[in-house]
Scaffold this motif. Structure first.
Motif, short mmCIF file in Angstrom:
data_model
loop_
_atom_site.label_atom_id
_atom_site.label_comp_id
_atom_site.label_asym_id
_atom_site.label_seq_id
_atom_site.Cartn_x
_atom_site.Cartn_y
_atom_site.Cartn_z
N LEU A 111 0.82 -1.21 0.02
CA LEU A 111 -0.17 0.12 -0.02
C LEU A 111 0.90 1.24 0.06
CD1 LEU A 111 -3.23 0.37 -0.07
CD2 LEU A 111 -3.08 0.44 2.46
N LYS A 112 2.11 1.20 0.70
CA LYS A 112 2.76 2.42 0.97
C LYS A 112 3.36 2.62 -0.53
CE LYS A 112 4.12 2.81 5.53
NZ LYS A 112 4.21 1.53 6.38
N GLU A 113 3.98 1.77 -1.15
CA GLU A 113 4.67 1.65 -2.25
C GLU A 113 3.60 2.24 -3.42
OE1 GLU A 113 5.82 -1.88 -3.75
OE2 GLU A 113 6.46 -1.23 -5.69
N LEU A 114 2.41 1.87 -3.41
CA LEU A 114 1.43 2.28 -4.17
C LEU A 114 1.09 3.71 -4.12
CD1 LEU A 114 -1.26 -0.81 -4.57
CD2 LEU A 114 0.33 -0.05 -6.45
N ILE A 115 1.02 4.10 -2.84
CA ILE A 115 0.82 5.51 -2.46
C ILE A 115 1.84 6.39 -2.99
CG2 ILE A 115 0.42 7.19 -0.48
CD1 ILE A 115 -1.16 4.84 0.92
N GLN A 116 3.13 5.98 -2.95
CA GLN A 116 4.26 6.73 -3.41
C GLN A 116 4.06 6.90 -4.87
OE1 GLN A 116 7.79 4.88 -2.25
NE2 GLN A 116 8.03 5.84 -0.03
N LEU A 117 3.62 5.88 -5.64
CA LEU A 117 3.78 5.85 -7.10
C LEU A 117 2.59 6.70 -7.52
CD1 LEU A 117 4.20 2.04 -7.61
CD2 LEU A 117 5.81 3.89 -8.16
N ALA A 118 1.29 6.49 -6.80
CA ALA A 118 0.15 7.48 -6.85
C ALA A 118 0.82 9.03 -6.80
CB ALA A 118 -0.89 7.27 -6.12
N GLN A 119 1.50 9.21 -5.81
CA GLN A 119 1.59 10.67 -5.58
C GLN A 119 2.85 11.09 -6.84
OE1 GLN A 119 3.40 10.05 -1.56
NE2 GLN A 119 1.25 10.82 -0.59
N MET A 120 3.50 10.27 -7.31
CA MET A 120 4.37 10.62 -8.49
C MET A 120 3.47 10.89 -9.69
SD MET A 120 7.82 8.57 -7.53
CE MET A 120 7.15 7.17 -7.94
#
Ligand code: ADP
Length: 655
Positions: free
Chosen positions: A598-607
């Motif tokens: 989830l953390k990884e996806l959130i980071q990717l979404a922020q980018m």
């Protein structure tokens, strides 16, 4: 009267006059004549025939309109017996009733029979009659009245005929739809089967995988449509059955709510799921049908709402006193039940009062034409009938421009001891423990055989194929399969007969036989089990169910690619689960993705890295198939570059 009186000489001395007053007599005679005339006029001008019969049954009088109604002159009729003029099929009944009248003074009322017309035709008459008796009760004569009802009878006969024709047509339609559904499902078996196999191939490029997903979605959509049309025809032919099973109510509702929460979010409207009271943990009802109704109502609510929101409210109207019910102390007491109310509210376009009934008619869509393309107009027709079948009534209240409320109430029994079945997905199974098992696949269609072979062979099964029942018997004798997949409808020898013959020979008494059919009829399912099959799978076959059935019947222990990823190596296999396998797309519950993912996806979404997200989600689908609901929605948002919504969604999961 005058009498002359003479004296002794013969002289007339007086005239004796005796006068009687006969005025009253004359008046009575006149009144009688008038009344007889009046009666005669009534009798003669009546549209009905008035008749009199002797106790023996011969006519002593018939009114003159006999000629008009039945052709003969009354003079020819008087003195003849009534029976010969009556249709042979009705004669007995008329004679019996006349006898009852004569012997027991039982009046004849509404007796319908055919009577002969001089022109050779039969006319339908309806007759009433009673008797006139003397002071001792002896019958003097019978008087009756009869009316021609031929036209009414003809209309009735035509109506009956039309009804029969319509029923035959309706049956033919249902039969046609069921057969069509069989024909349509059969190729879908190939399409969805290969899609499932290919989706397990991890070396696919993103584009190919996306193409596959599209094929699968279209296939599933087509299957839903076929099932909808079939449902309706089954309901109309009164063939729809309800299959109650036990399920966890809050989880069931939460999974539905999660799905619509996401859909509402995508549309930019609110979604609220509100349990109005404490809900029982588990209930007994037809889970699949209940879901179908709620999906339809919520789907409509979202479809017809552009601003505001949609709410699903569920409450228990008469909460049972769960504590006082202890089944261990009173085993014979009935299980507690409760009245559940399901309500779907929206702030959408609403429905005009005149349309409120129409919307429940099949293929009826009302209001804005632009929205009609999105549906078939079958949903509410099916939902209303399903709710009826489950013992409730689907109701609606709506105000144009303000929104609608659909609701229904169901009496359901509550399950006291509930055990959550664990779930497992199939993607990570690579084989099974123990000796190699042999599978014989019997299906007339090559593509159906190949698709099953391609699925089972990589898991370590030794596979042989047969093209019909006869071929199956021959192959089985040489191959000695542990399990036979038996299609039911086949040329030469069908699956029912092949199963029957196999079960008759001792060496195949214990061979596992799994019936597989695209048949729409539930009785085929039952017949296959009666013939000796161990299980039934509907086509298109869902591999999850196939593996669950194999595990159950062959007692297999699966080998997993990454055994750590799966805590529950058991399939939830219940008979209803198998029986209902192909009917509807099940909604997996919204499981929580691992926090590091989830953390990884959130980071990717922020980018805004939507392509990476798609790739990551694809991996996740392989390793965590139970997250299907999550991954599907993340992927949809990523594919549409809806980064804001994506961030919102991911954050909702994180919190
Ligand atoms: P479909 O949605 O496939 O057209 P349905 O039988 O589910 O078919 O619905 C029939 C019609 O009833 C819809 O086309 C629509 O005109 C009307 N309708 C159903 N639900 C709603 C709703 N929540 N708000 C407004 N209209 C509705």
């Amino acid at each position: 009267a005058n009498k002359p009186i003479f004296n002794e000489d013969g002289q007339l001395i007086e005239i004796l006059s005796v006068g009687t007053n006969i005025t009253a007599l004359k008046q009575t005679e006149a009144a009688l004549r008038e009344s007889e005339l009046k009666f005669r006029r009534i009798v003669e001008n009546a549209n009905d025939i008035i008749y009199m019969l002797t106790p023996e049954g011969t006519f002593s009088y018939v009114s003159p309109n006999w000629t008009e109604m039945l052709g003969h002159d009354p003079a020819d009729v008087i003195g003849s017996h009534f029976a010969p003029g009556i249709h042979p099929d009705d004669r007995q009944k008329c004679l019996e009733q006349f006898q009852q009248l004569v012997e027991h003074n039982r009046p004849i009322t509404g007796l319908e029979y055919r009577v002969h017309h001089k022109d050779g035709s039969w006319r339908w008459h309806i007759s009433n009659a009673s008797t006139v008796r003397d002071a001792d009760g002896r019958m003097l004569y019978c008087v009756g009245i009869t009316r021609d009802v031929t036209e009414r009878k003809q209309a009735e006969a035509e109506l009956q005929q039309a009804k029969e024709v319509a029923e035959v047509a309706n049956r033919a339609k249902s039969e046609f739809l069921a057969n069509m559904s069989h024909e349509l499902r059969t190729p879908l078996n190939g399409i969805l089967g290969y899609t499932q196999i290919l989706q397990q191939n991890r070396s696919l490029s993103g584009q190919d995988a996306q193409g596959l997903d599209t094929i699968q979605q279209c296939g599933e959509h087509l299957l839903t449509l076929i099932n909808d049309v079939l449902d309706l025809s089954k309901i109309e032919a009164r063939r729809m059955e309800i299959h109650p099973s036990e399920f966890h109510l809050p989880n069931f509702l939460q999974a539905i709510a999660d799905l619509f929460y996401l859909r509402a979010q995508q549309k930019g409207i609110a979604f609220l799921y509100e349990p109005l009271t404490d809900l029982p943990t588990a209930i007994r009802s037809d889970e699949q049908r209940l879901r179908q109704v709620l999906l339809n109502l919520l789907g409509n609510a979202i479809k017809f709402t552009d601003s505001g929101g949609v709410a699903l409210k569920v409450g228990c109207l008469n909460p049972p006193d769960m504590q006082s019910e202890d089944p261990s102390t009173s085993p014979s007491s009935p299980s507690p039940s409760c009245l559940l109310r399901f309500q779907v509210e929206d702030t959408g376009i609403g429905i005009a009062p005149d349309d409120l009934e129409d919307i429940f008619q099949p293929f009826q869509q009302v209001g804005d034409h632009r929205r009609m393309t999105e549906g078939t107009g079958l949903g509410l027709a099916i939902s209303r009938r399903l709710v009826n079948l489950m013992g409730g009534e689907l109701k609606v209240d709506s105000t144009l421009g303000q929104g609608s409320t659909f609701w229904f109430e169901l009496q359901v029994s509550i399950v006291d001891r509930w055990q959550e079945p664990s779930l497992l997905k199939t993607a990570a199974i690579t084989g099974y423990q123990g000796p190699r098992r042999k599978v014989l696949i019997v299906d007339e269609r090559a593509e159906n055989r190949t698709v099953l072979t391609q699925f089972l062979a990589p898991l370590g099964f030794e596979v042989a194929e047969a093209v019909d029942g006869q071929d199956c018997l021959e192959k089985a004798r040489n191959f000695f399969p542990d399990v036979i997949f038996m299609d039911l409808v086949m040329p030469v020898m069908d699956g029912f007969e092949a199963t029957r013959q196999l079960r008759r020979s001792p060496e195949f008494q214990n061979t596992v036989i799994i019936a597989a059919s695209a048949s729409a009829f539930e009785h085929d399912q039952q017949t296959s089990l009666n013939m000796g099959c161990d299980a039934f799978l509907s086509k298109p076959i869902r591999y999850k169910h196939l593996l669950a059935t194999l595990q159950n019947l062959l007692h297999l222990d699966w080998i997993y690619e990454d055994s750590n990823a799966f805590d529950h190596p058991e399939f939830p296999v219940s008979s209803s689960d198998m029986a209902l396998s192909s009917e509807n797309v099940t909604i997996p519950s919204l499981n929580q993705p691992p926090s590091e993912v989830l953390k990884e996806l959130i980071q990717l979404a922020q980018m805004g890295a939507v392509l990476e997200i798609q790739e990551r989600v694809r991996q996740l689908e392989q390793t965590h198939p139970s997250l299907i609901s999550f991954t599907t929605h993340v992927r949809q948002l990523a594919e549409n570059f809806q980064v804001r919504q994506l961030q919102d969604l991911l954050q909702r999961y994180e919190s």
